[in-house]
Design a protein around this motif. Structure first.
Motif, PDB file in Angstrom:
ATOM      1  N   ARG A 383       0.841  -1.192   0.000  1.00 26.95           N
ATOM      2  CA  ARG A 383       0.000   0.000   0.000  1.00 26.95           C
ATOM      3  C   ARG A 383       0.882   1.251   0.000  1.00 26.95           C
ATOM      4  NH1 ARG A 383      -2.028  -0.822   4.327  1.00 26.95           N
ATOM      5  NH2 ARG A 383      -1.577   0.932   5.719  1.00 26.95           N
ATOM      6  N   GLU A 385       0.889   5.651  -0.364  1.00 31.83           N
ATOM      7  CA  GLU A 385       0.143   6.902  -0.283  1.00 31.83           C
ATOM      8  C   GLU A 385       1.070   8.036  -0.690  1.00 31.83           C
ATOM      9  OE1 GLU A 385      -1.419   7.341   3.636  1.00 31.83           O
ATOM     10  OE2 GLU A 385      -2.748   5.584   3.499  1.00 31.83           O
ATOM     11  N   ALA A 401      -7.064  -7.777  -3.279  1.00 29.96           N
ATOM     12  CA  ALA A 401      -6.386  -6.568  -2.827  1.00 29.96           C
ATOM     13  C   ALA A 401      -7.397  -5.607  -2.231  1.00 29.96           C
ATOM     14  CB  ALA A 401      -5.671  -5.912  -3.997  1.00 29.96           C
ATOM     15  N   LEU A 402      -6.994  -4.923  -1.195  1.00 29.39           N
ATOM     16  CA  LEU A 402      -7.818  -3.875  -0.604  1.00 29.39           C
ATOM     17  C   LEU A 402      -7.583  -2.576  -1.372  1.00 29.39           C
ATOM     18  CD1 LEU A 402      -7.208  -4.649   3.186  1.00 29.39           C
ATOM     19  CD2 LEU A 402      -9.142  -5.355   1.754  1.00 29.39           C
ATOM     20  N   PRO A 403      -8.465  -1.597  -1.219  1.00 26.35           N
ATOM     21  CA  PRO A 403      -8.271  -0.315  -1.913  1.00 26.35           C
ATOM     22  C   PRO A 403      -6.886   0.269  -1.634  1.00 26.35           C
ATOM     23  CG  PRO A 403     -10.464  -0.405  -0.958  1.00 26.35           C
ATOM     24  CD  PRO A 403      -9.739  -1.614  -0.455  1.00 26.35           C
ATOM     25  N   GLY A 404      -6.194   0.658  -2.686  1.00 24.45           N
ATOM     26  CA  GLY A 404      -4.872   1.254  -2.555  1.00 24.45           C
ATOM     27  C   GLY A 404      -3.726   0.263  -2.535  1.00 24.45           C
ATOM     28  N   GLU A 405      -4.034  -1.042  -2.546  1.00 14.95           N
ATOM     29  CA  GLU A 405      -2.984  -2.069  -2.516  1.00 14.95           C
ATOM     30  C   GLU A 405      -2.617  -2.528  -3.925  1.00 14.95           C
ATOM     31  OE1 GLU A 405      -3.613  -4.359   1.758  1.00 14.95           O
ATOM     32  OE2 GLU A 405      -4.530  -5.206  -0.048  1.00 14.95           O
TER      33      GLU A 405
END
Length: 469
Positions: A383, A385, A401-405
């Motif tokens: 992840r 940012e 995958a989770l959001p942003g991964e």
């Protein structure tokens, strides 16, 4: 009881050469691709023979290559060596002569005959998932996963660990050296004479450039990699010509007759005096691509040389590492580049391991104290940012995958065939630089780094608890 498959036919010529401990003593120890099959630990072959005898050899298996912990003082590792791992898998085979040599050891006398037939027809036919070379990784994160018939995946262990462990060490050291030296310093790999083997010296040169160094002095490695080799001279030339022709300057002049403007090694006798004399020649128009200092107080010595040769690049060498370079810069040493050898190509090893994580669809794990592993096939989700890495999540491949991964492991080989062409070294070096720059400063720092926290997914936690005996 052995099965009825025919053994490899033994020719009269080969039969005449019975195996003894000395029978291969005169053979060259240089490694050729056709010998990859035998470049393994014995137990990979004995275990594979056992799998054949038990009828388990074709069961689908997954092995992952990872390190349980980072070397002391390291905040990250740079994955490297995948290219050599894939080249190995593409060429892995056993010739009839090699099979006969194995048979003559008598170690396999009770092994099933079918084992020999499998070796004769061997071609790797599995899947390979890996993180791209030049990617930062952390403890327990797989650099590579093999999915193949059990016996094939087993045989691949030794070579893959050798190739990836060593190059990952060198690439990581190179990235740290680049960080210590800064973006503009010229960094050269001089480690061939200190590398663990001639083969290791080639891998070290490759990994060093991919990890952030500019060039290597290893001529064979440089030419194989499409690079230009670099170097200066040794004290031997200066001493030999000084002794036979009169002085240090005679050595410099002789070298420049054949290599005009080449960098000169100036600390054989009196570093500052040599710089003073060279300064007069440079003022008279002599080209000089640089000077190298290999001993003494590098801070004071480089400052003195700079005072006489203000526009000449100064290179330093002599068992330097990232900590020494950091210290030199803090003390305002006047050094434009570094030759890195012993400390780069040796040092604390990357203790990567290769462990079975799934067999015939059943997740498995090791539970030994201090050596426990996570079961099941896994993916690394990273992840970021605003261009900075904020965390990794180790999860099962069936998890999304989770959001942003972003998933790091990519399939690079399918049914034994490569899915990606070899990357240019410059591409890998760019990836290394970018991935290191994206890490938090607390992870990158040389003193007391803090490894990135790696979260274990809920699914992996549940599977681990369920798999424990």
């Amino acid at each position: 009881m052995q099965d009825s498959s025919p053994q490899i036919e033994k020719t009269d010529a080969l039969q005449a050469k019975a195996w003894t401990p000395e029978s291969w003593a005169a053979e060259s120890l240089a490694i050729a691709p056709e010998e990859y099959g035998l470049l393994t630990d014995l137990y990979q072959l004995t275990m594979s023979a056992c799998y054949v005898g038990e009828g388990l050899h074709q069961k689908p298996a997954s092995f992952e290559l990872f390190t349980r912990r980072l070397p002391e003082g390291y905040g990250y590792l740079i994955a490297m060596g995948l290219e050599q791992g894939l080249e190995y898998l593409e060429n892995l085979s056993f010739s009839p002569a090699q099979i006969l040599q194995l048979q003559k050891t008598e170690i396999f006398d009770d092994a099933p005959d079918r084992f020999w037939g499998l070796l004769e027809d061997f071609r790797f036919e599995g899947e390979v998932w890996a993180v791209p070379e030049g990617t930062a990784i952390f403890a327990n994160e797989p650099m590579l996963r093999i999915e193949a018939p059990l016996w094939q995946a087993q045989i691949a262990e030794t070579y893959l660990l050798n190739a990836l462990n060593y190059q990952t060490l060198i690439a990581t050291r190179a990235a740290r050296l680049r960080q210590a030296a800064g973006p503009t310093a010229r960094l050269f790999e001089f480690g061939t004479r200190r590398a663990f083997s001639p083969q290791g010296s080639l891998w070290a040169a490759r990994a060093a450039i991919a990890g952030g160094l500019d060039a290597t002095s290893n001529v064979l490695a440089a030419l194989k990699l499409g690079e230009k080799p670099v170097g200066t001279m040794a004290h031997a030339l200066v001493m030999a010509i000084s002794a036979l022709k009169g002085g240090e300057d005679d050595g410099f002049e002789a070298f420049h007759r054949y290599f005009p403007g080449a960098p000169l090694l100036i600390d054989t006798y009196d570093t500052v005096a040599a710089a003073q004399r060279l300064a007069k020649k440079v003022a008279d128009g002599m080209p000089l691509g640089g000077v190298r200092i290999d001993s003494g107080d590098l801070v004071a010595g480089s400052q003195a040389v700079r005072s006489h040769l203000p526009d000449t690049p100064i290179f330093a060498s002599g068992d330097l590492d990232e900590y020494a370079i950091e210290s030199l810069r803090q003390q305002n040493a006047c050094i434009d580049g570094y030759g890195l050898g012993t400390k780069l190509v040796t040092g604390t090893p990357v203790n990567g391991v290769y462990k079975l994580v799934e067999i015939d669809g059943t997740p498995v794990m090791k539970e030994s104290s201090g050596k426990a592993t996570y079961p099941g096939r896994k993916q690394i989700f990273r992840r970021c940012e605003k261009g900075q890495v904020v965390g990794d999540r180790l999860a099962l491949t069936i998890e999304a995958a989770l959001p942003g991964e972003v998933p790091l492991l990519q399939r690079v080989m399918h049914q034994g065939a490569r899915m990606i062409p070899p990357e240019r070294l410059s591409q890998i070096a760019e990836r290394t630089a970018a991935t290191v720059a994206a890490l938090p400063s607390s992870v990158r720092r040389l003193q007391d780094p803090q490894p990135l926290p790696v979260e274990i997914s809920h699914g992996l936690e549940q599977l681990t608890e369920h798999t424990r005996l």
